[in-house]
Design a protein around this motif. Sequence first.
Motif, PDB file in Angstrom:
ATOM      1  N   ASN A  81     -11.928   4.937   9.890  1.00 23.13           N
ATOM      2  CA  ASN A  81     -11.304   4.471  11.131  1.00 23.13           C
ATOM      3  C   ASN A  81     -11.900   5.187  12.341  1.00 23.13           C
ATOM      4  OD1 ASN A  81      -8.070   4.414   9.469  1.00 23.13           O
ATOM      5  ND2 ASN A  81      -9.605   2.804   9.632  1.00 23.13           N
TER       6      ASN A  81
ATOM      7  N   SER B 158     -12.406  -1.972  13.553  1.00 25.38           N
ATOM      8  CA  SER B 158     -11.024  -2.200  13.968  1.00 25.38           C
ATOM      9  C   SER B 158     -10.859  -3.587  14.567  1.00 25.38           C
ATOM     10  CB  SER B 158     -10.602  -1.134  14.985  1.00 25.38           C
ATOM     11  OG  SER B 158     -10.713   0.159  14.426  1.00 25.38           O
TER      12      SER B 158
ATOM     13  N   GLY C 161      -3.628   2.534  14.970  1.00 23.35           N
ATOM     14  CA  GLY C 161      -4.727   2.066  15.808  1.00 23.35           C
ATOM     15  C   GLY C 161      -4.809   2.895  17.074  1.00 23.35           C
TER      16      GLY C 161
ATOM     17  N   VAL D  14      -6.438  -2.193  16.157  1.00 23.04           N
ATOM     18  CA  VAL D  14      -5.703  -1.784  14.963  1.00 23.04           C
ATOM     19  C   VAL D  14      -6.727  -1.456  13.883  1.00 23.04           C
ATOM     20  CG1 VAL D  14      -4.141  -2.542  13.127  1.00 23.04           C
ATOM     21  CG2 VAL D  14      -3.637  -3.109  15.512  1.00 23.04           C
ATOM     22  N   TYR D  15      -6.515  -0.306  13.235  1.00 18.60           N
ATOM     23  CA  TYR D  15      -7.461   0.127  12.213  1.00 18.60           C
ATOM     24  C   TYR D  15      -7.466  -0.809  11.007  1.00 18.60           C
ATOM     25  CZ  TYR D  15      -7.619   4.705  14.569  1.00 18.60           C
ATOM     26  OH  TYR D  15      -7.790   5.712  15.472  1.00 18.60           O
TER      27      TYR D  15
END
Length: 682
Positions: A263, A192, A174, A185-186
């Motif tokens: 991401n 996210s 992340g 956080v991905y």
Amino acid sequence: MPSNSEARSPRCIAVVGPFQSGKTTLLEAILARTGAIPRQGSVDTGSTVGDGSKESRLHKMTVEVGVASTTFLGENYTFIDCPGSVEFLHDMRAALPAVDAAVVVCEADERKLPQLAMVLREIEELGVPHLLFLNKIDKADKRVHDTLAALQPASRVPLLLRQIPIWHDGIVIGYVDLALERAFVYREHSASQVVPLEGDELSREKEARFQMLERLADHDDALMEQLLEEIEPPRDRVFDDLAKELREGQVTPVLLGSALKGNGIQRLLKALRHEVSGLADTTRRLGLTPGADTVGYVLKTLHTAHGGKMSIVRVLSGQVADGATLMGAKGDAARISGVFKMQGQHTEKRGPAITGETVALGKLDPVVTGDTVTSGKTPLPPLAEIKPVPPVLAIAVAARDRKDDVKLGQALNKLVEEDPSLVLVHNAEQSEIVLWGQGEMQLRVAVERLQDRFQIAVTSHPPRVGYRETIRKGVVQRGRHKKQSGGHGQFGDCVLDIQPLPRSSGFQFAEKITGGVVPRQYIPSIEEGVKDGLKEGPLGFPVVDVAVTLVDGSYHTVDSSDMAFRTAGRVGLVEALPNCQPVLLEPIHHVEVYCPNDATAKVNAILSGRRGQILGFEPRADWPGWDVVRAEMPEAEIGNLIVELRSATAGVGTYTTRFDHMAELVGRAADLVIAAKKAAAA
């Protein structure tokens, strides 16, 4: 920050970066995240919107700009996916002037720094605001600050870290946004997830955020005072500074992510929405004052198999509708035949395009890439100067079936119109059509398009070298032509003094006839006959640097004619040349190689290995860290020189060449050339 009205104006964003950095994958992730496509495709499976052409999918690389549109939070965006290979960079150069901003996709690979530097240089010289998307962060194996320090030499603008990675067991899971002061956080192919910012991550964030604010404060005295007094600046003030300094080219914000896993996409889109200015700033940068007339910029020309010519146009002011008339730079006007939305290779007819939109317009035949088109009565000057770089590799092409010759010429002209970095040369001496380009792949794609799109089977080979031959000693030779076939015959008789001339003197003809042994009206015919004989010498090549003097001869009052004396002149020269010690000449070119200075020694070795004579090298003007190597090289050795140069310079080396002089070629090298010529003629 852009005003609300400007924020709603359709944006145009270029996606650029080094070859294989993940540009097309990033575009695909953006389209998937914003709902423009149902799911994210991949380059490997040939299922992306960006690389929709047959050639792109075959080679798994972008070979021309791809256009796709989407919406994010109610705003319209068109993304221009630009090729990263140095061979196709002209498409990027042509697209950049009219975009609002560029997303530069790169990775933590120092081997690609020269390519990144070339891309950034183009953007910086045009003054296009740009963000840097550090891709493949999930594969990172070193600190992001070290990566940034390694990337900084490629950029003349300070790189500003907007995010820092969150590590877990040696893997980036992340990031912390330094402007928002939030941790994420991905989640693969999803937005996210916000997580608490605490512990070590909090202390790292404080340090990195202060460094970011220090950099912003270099251009904001009030912010500098707040930092010195340890006053926390308001978040809105930070975002205002980010937007202002990005727009003015004072910083290049750096965001993190993984395009393949989707991401970092949401944060990138929000940065484009909130921090990138819109069309008003773009038109100011281009020096355009919007008025009542429609004005557009042509960023790409396409010739489709069934739809004919299409021009991809960014509408800078006014609107464009089907049937409207637009004028190009040369003053020629054309009526639009259809306004189309482009989504990769898919085109769909649509209604009028408004200011800010990027669309394809049908059948604007007089209009070319880089034109400023207008609905006004007077043509507009170009908004930007787009200079194709000199070509570096050539092939000779021919239709496999002679009946396709005309069709081939038309198709080649269309390819050159699509990509002006291709150069078409008709070499009459060698009876060749030569196509020059930026490298092997570009020329390969051109041949594939001739065969697939235009249905022309072609052959190709390296262009023939312009060898010549000359003589080392002189002789006196009689040329006689006599033929009797009933009625008037043919009679011509001349004596020629044939002598060598200094190099580059060409051909000289004179006469020293006395007593009328050759009537004056026949002397020009003898000269023409001599020229006929010079077209191919005993070694098989045109003969140069020869002086021929007509010194004697005879004629017949009935049988002599212009044709007879022309034949006699040719016969005399052809019979003389083998006795004049003929020698082969090869063209020598002056070559200037441009390369990063850490590759200069390799370049010198390459040139020397190709019979090049190194004349010297020096720093390249206005290109810090680059050299110019000058040499003289035989034309025969230049053919595929670019392949070795690119290999030795991380793909960025190039050169220019111009003919300098002819030089003797002897020994085994000459024997091989003569043998190849005889074999080709057999």
